[in-house]
Design an enzyme around this catalytic site. Structure first.
Site, mmCIF file in Angstrom:
data_model
loop_
_atom_site.group_PDB
_atom_site.id
_atom_site.type_symbol
_atom_site.label_atom_id
_atom_site.label_comp_id
_atom_site.label_asym_id
_atom_site.label_seq_id
_atom_site.Cartn_x
_atom_site.Cartn_y
_atom_site.Cartn_z
ATOM 1 N N LYS A 201 0.843 -1.198 0.000
ATOM 2 C CA LYS A 201 0.000 0.000 0.000
ATOM 3 C C LYS A 201 0.881 1.252 0.000
ATOM 4 C CE LYS A 201 -3.369 -2.386 2.884
ATOM 5 N NZ LYS A 201 -4.075 -2.399 4.180
ATOM 6 N N THR A 233 -10.111 -8.064 13.425
ATOM 7 C CA THR A 233 -11.338 -7.487 12.855
ATOM 8 C C THR A 233 -11.614 -8.050 11.462
ATOM 9 O OG1 THR A 233 -10.155 -5.637 11.828
ATOM 10 C CG2 THR A 233 -10.945 -5.326 14.094
ATOM 11 N N THR A 236 -8.419 -5.967 7.124
ATOM 12 C CA THR A 236 -7.328 -6.001 6.144
ATOM 13 C C THR A 236 -7.608 -7.018 5.043
ATOM 14 O OG1 THR A 236 -5.728 -5.355 7.843
ATOM 15 C CG2 THR A 236 -4.851 -6.364 5.836
#
Length: 301
Positions: A201, A233, A236
């Site tokens: 990224k 979570t 990603t």
């Protein structure tokens, strides 16, 4: 008489703590050594009480605890248990932590912050003779031994992950969701004899992020297999899948070690048609990769 005995005439006793019983019995079976539960209860004021259900005197005690859910209660429980075992005459006290928390915090980002990984490792070193951890989530510290003053062994689940992929996923392309997963991805791809890439990224502005694969690889007819040590979570993985779909990828798998799955992460990943599998370091619906043998062999050696 047991076939396996760690110090010749000293018996090893595997103790299943409140969050380690799902693996502790399998570990004991693999070692052909005795097993016992640690009886733990919580009082109305949230204090905990614990009791050994077998004699620990003169034995090498192995406390098996995976630190998930109420992680702070899990920490207090093993510290109480370790000190109690010594008080009752245990010869040695080892900690097996299939999942150990706080390790990612190894730096002070803001003035006055606690470096929790450093603090927890110091406390564990004070109460235990040895610690075994499966895939510790380390950032800047490359080795677990850099945090602990006792012997600390990192156990890699990579061979078990590779074996699962070989048996269940055809034509894989291993993809790391970020740079932190590079080493794990490389090891898995090498074991599978397939190609790999890592999502990179680059932030252009506060709102714009440019994403690319670390190397040019044909994605046609590949089953994308995301590999990472932790799914928390799941954001990603979801973000990476969204990008790769734009590039024509249709089939996604995610294989991880520690499935924490906070904020309905597993449900959201499944809704996005990502087939998720983890090791059983933390009990969950998709914990299909059994790493009890990995731990048994480490204790045997």
């Amino acid at each position: 008489t047991y076939k396996y005995n760690i110090f010749q005439d000293i018996t090893m006793l595997i103790i299943g703590c409140s969050h380690g019983r799902h693996l502790a019995q399998k570990i004991a079976k693999g070692l052909r050594c005795p097993y016992s539960n640690l009886r733990v209860k919580k009082f109305p004021d949230n204090e905990i009480g614990m009791r050994f259900m077998s004699s620990v005197r003169g034995k090498v005690i192995v406390l098996v605890q995976s630190f998930y859910g109420d992680v702070n209660d899990c920490v207090v429980e093993v510290l109480f248990a370790a000190e109690t075992a010594r008080d009752l005459g245990a010869k040695k006290v080892f900690l097996v932590a299939p999942y150990l928390p706080y390790m990612r915090k190894d730096k002070r980002y803001e003035p006055g912050e606690c470096i929790s990984g450093k603090v927890l490792s110091k406390i564990i070193s004070r109460y235990f003779d040895r610690v075994y951890v499966v895939e510790p989530h380390l950032h800047r510290k490359t080795r677990l031994s850099g945090l602990f003053s006792i012997k600390a062994e990192e156990l890699t689940s990579n061979p078990y992950i590779v074996d699962y992929i070989k048996r269940n996923i055809k034509n894989p392309l291993i993809v790391g969701p970020d740079k932190g997963s590079l080493e794990m991805v490389k090891m898995a791809a090498h074991g599978l004899g397939c190609k790999y890439a890592v999502i990179e990224k680059k932030r252009i502005s506060g709102r714009e992020v440019k994403v690319r694969l670390s190397k040019k690889i044909a994605l046609d007819d590949k089953n994308i297999v995301f590999i990472d040590d932790i799914i928390s979570t799941g954001n990603t993985i979801l973000e990476c899948a969204k990008i790769l779909r734009k590039w024509g990828v249709k089939k996604f798998y995610c294989v991880a070690v520690h499935g924490i799955f906070v904020e309905n992460a597993l449900e959201r990943l499944r809704k996005a048609n990502i087939n998720v599998v983890t090791a059983n370091t933390i009990p969950n619906k998709v914990g299909k990769i059994d790493i009890s043998q990995l731990i048994s062999e480490a204790l045997r050696n």
